[in-house]
Design an enzyme around this catalytic site. Structure first.
Site, PDB file in Angstrom:
ATOM      1  N   LYS A  84       0.833  -1.207   0.000  1.00 53.96           N
ATOM      2  CA  LYS A  84       0.000   0.000   0.000  1.00 53.96           C
ATOM      3  C   LYS A  84       0.863   1.250   0.000  1.00 53.96           C
ATOM      4  O   LYS A  84       0.540   2.248  -0.647  1.00 53.96           O
ATOM      5  CB  LYS A  84      -0.848  -0.061   1.273  1.00 53.96           C
ATOM      6  CG  LYS A  84      -1.916   0.949   1.423  1.00 53.96           C
ATOM      7  CD  LYS A  84      -2.893   0.513   2.529  1.00 53.96           C
ATOM      8  CE  LYS A  84      -2.197  -0.112   3.738  1.00 53.96           C
ATOM      9  NZ  LYS A  84      -3.126  -0.867   4.601  1.00 53.96           N
ATOM     10  N   GLU A 159      13.632 -13.610 -24.784  1.00 49.22           N
ATOM     11  CA  GLU A 159      12.611 -13.658 -23.725  1.00 49.22           C
ATOM     12  C   GLU A 159      11.205 -13.410 -24.257  1.00 49.22           C
ATOM     13  O   GLU A 159      10.233 -13.710 -23.561  1.00 49.22           O
ATOM     14  CB  GLU A 159      12.943 -12.665 -22.611  1.00 49.22           C
ATOM     15  CG  GLU A 159      12.701 -11.203 -22.941  1.00 49.22           C
ATOM     16  CD  GLU A 159      13.786 -10.607 -23.843  1.00 49.22           C
ATOM     17  OE1 GLU A 159      14.777 -11.309 -24.126  1.00 49.22           O
ATOM     18  OE2 GLU A 159      13.621  -9.444 -24.260  1.00 49.22           O
TER      19      GLU A 159
END
Lengths: 401, 401
Positions: A84, A159
């Site tokens: 948060k 990738e």
């Protein structure tokens, strides 16, 4: 204790923010109705260990979190240290200190990679299949044959090459495995091929086992895209007995400016060093400063140092500086890294004017030159593949070595 | 086609960078030796659709990627659109347009949450257990009893509460499930309790099923910490038949400044809107601008609009603005959101001076006042719980409604 250092911009009350973190990211506040739980609640609070203003006006605040607030993994750790609170305004995590045994240890690391490649005393050389998308399994196998016979130690998928309809990963693994076996007859050892592991998150471990079963002897994994916990699950799975190469895809979105100056996010040495080491990566790719990527040398060296920090060599992680790696930079790389490094090259191998095998030979020739005290200049080296490489990608200036 | 808009700072050659993305994040470059694969290679290239300089000197570049470059999921998507390139210098993803059926659809969404809560015609109210760490399962159950009997619709764990030795998640689920069943006798319906799902990545789906089996009727999940693919795997799993509330923990590390001005990273409307919708979140928590978090109203509303955009109500995702939610802001929230919103409150329920039940009643009373055209001022409302709440957290200024 888990110690995290946050950096706040000038003008922010760092002491106050550190307190907000120490309380808000742990137990939170409570009223008199929880007096009977006072001891338990307090035991979860973090502690502000130090707040120091820097010369540039920014402040560093070190907060110590109880280890028992997490599950001992990186998932609950990240939520605690920057969940948060990452949304609370400008703050950047610049350092995370974890107990050495926190998280998951690599199964291979530097030691294991040397054992598998049977190379004890020099840097390892790694290729990246090029082009990235659009080749058939047979194309890959043919490229692999060239570089494996030329003595390359490792190779990896790009990738971005997933398990596509037109190019299923299993086809590539099967075709390349046959070449690995074939080249062994000549070279006496197996090139490690890091296959890009993709797929549904809950099936990644099973998928890894399937790829290994069909011949994969290493894995490439986009750890930040799939989440550190996904890499940790692979590393913790004792039935997955191949090294895992962690790719930094997406890291820039969290790390920001290459010199670490962004006011938000997480420093690269944490993202690609500390966290990778504690989720069990065997080797970590990250941008090198030798090439065109705007990566700061200091940032690169912090990653290197964090990965290789463990005193037990079985826990030390192999650094894989990538991008802009060609034979001409080998002197600088050896100076910066010594032998415990994987040199990862795409273009410098697969775009070598004389073909991929010459691309590999140029690297070995460059190593010989550097070790012999020579200079990597086109007009001073004998090997033709190396001369061609230095002509194409540049070499050292006189006196640079 | 997958359309991604990148923003580059003033001084960057955006057209050139967009070309680098279109090639470097797809097939890459190739030489004459791949002439026989020309068609396949070209079919993977992305296309620069537009490059526009803005009044402030920044540029927006829109790049169109072939859908067949990915596996149709968010993992391979993220690697393609911002993998390696995220490390290439200042660039920010400000928009992602996906085909409506791309990825995974929510199993519940707004429609399903209304069906489960049996509330068709008003905002839903959600509580957050407080304090976050240090309570026993029995403490949680007692807090839950108060708010469930008072008519609260939903409640959630704090996102930092993992499966800790001192507070195992299963104990909490069992204790709270008993209360849910008990309260049903009085209220005639089940409060939804979103239990925080944590654990080893490859076992998260199994763990979710276990929690559900023991009584969990909703899940909370830190999607950015565990990775979007982990959420997608939960949403795609038809045996997980409860709504999933996605928490934004860590989003700030990717999103940066709340107004979207950071030169790196990914815009919040993409992180918490587009990507969440396409990995199948049923509801998404994000910072509200009503409270003390420095979140821009425009950012918040973009997230809201993206989540609720699907025309089919079964695919529309429930927005859950969080932080700073108390009865005094209800008029503003209803004005900004209408009914399709979950109001998520921790302190305003659990720190209400008259206890959590009064905290819940104050919200319902506030809703009645707003719907009756009244003003949320302490001296103009009749309900005592509401008066106390407005005294503690503030109300509306005269004429604000």
């Amino acid at each position: 204790m888990i110690e995290v250092t946050y950096r706040f911009p000038a003008g922010v009350n760092a002491a106050k923010q550190a307190e907000i973190i120490a309380v808000g990211q742990t137990a939170g506040s409570w009223g008199a109705q929880f007096a009977h739980r006072e001891a338990e609640l307090r035991a979860h609070l973090a502690e502000v260990l130090a707040v120091v203003e820097q010369d540039d006006g920014t402040s560093l605040a070190r907060v110590g979190f109880p280890e028992h607030n997490t599950e001992g993994d990186i998932g609950t750790l990240l939520t605690m240290i920057f969940g948060k609170y990452s949304l609370a305004g400008p703050a950047r995590i610049v350092d995370v200190q974890l107990p050495e045994t926190y998280g998951t240890r690599p199964k291979f690391g530097i030691e294991g990679l040397r054992r598998l490649t049977r190379i004890a005393d020099r840097p390892l050389f790694m290729g990246i299949f090029k082009p990235a998308l659009g080749l058939s399994a047979q194309d890959h196998a043919e490229l692999l044959r060239d570089v494996a016979l030329a003595g390359l130690d490792l190779i990896k998928d790009d990738e971005i090459l997933g398990n596509l309809d037109g190019a299923p990963t299993l086809h590539r693994v099967r075709a390349c495995r046959a070449v690995i076996d074939e080249a062994r007859q000549t070279t006496g050892r197996d090139i490690l091929y890091a296959v890009n592991l993709t797929g549904r998150a809950d099936q990644l471990n099973a998928r890894a086992r399937e790829l290994i079963d069909k011949g994969a002897n290493a894995l490439l994994f986009n750890a930040l895209v799939y989440g550190y916990p996904a890499l940790e699950a692979l590393a913790a799975d004792q039935s997955i007995e191949v090294p895992i190469f962690a790719h930094p895809a997406l890291a820039g979105a969290l790390g920001g400016a290459a010199d670490g100056s962004s006011p938000y996010g997480i420093d690269y040495a944490v993202l690609l060093g500390t966290l990778m080491r504690h989720v069990g990566a065997d080797a970590v790719l990250y941008p090198a400063h030798y090439g065109s990527l705007p990566f700061a040398a200091a940032t690169e060296f912090r990653i290197r140092d964090v990965l290789r920090a463990p005193r037990e060599r079985s826990s030390a992680v192999m650094p894989v500086p990538s991008a802009g790696i060609h034979p001409g930079v080998l002197g600088r790389v050896l100076h910066d890294y010594g032998d415990d490094v994987v040199l990862n090259a795409g273009g410098a191998i697969f775009d070598h004017p004389q073909g991929p095998a010459a691309g590999v030979r140029a690297f070995f020739a460059a190593l010989e030159v550097v070790r012999g005290g020579g200079v990597l200049r086109e007009d001073e080296v004998n090997d033709e593949a190396l001369r061609v490489a230095l002509r194409k990608w540049g070499g050292e200036h006189r006196g640079a070595a």
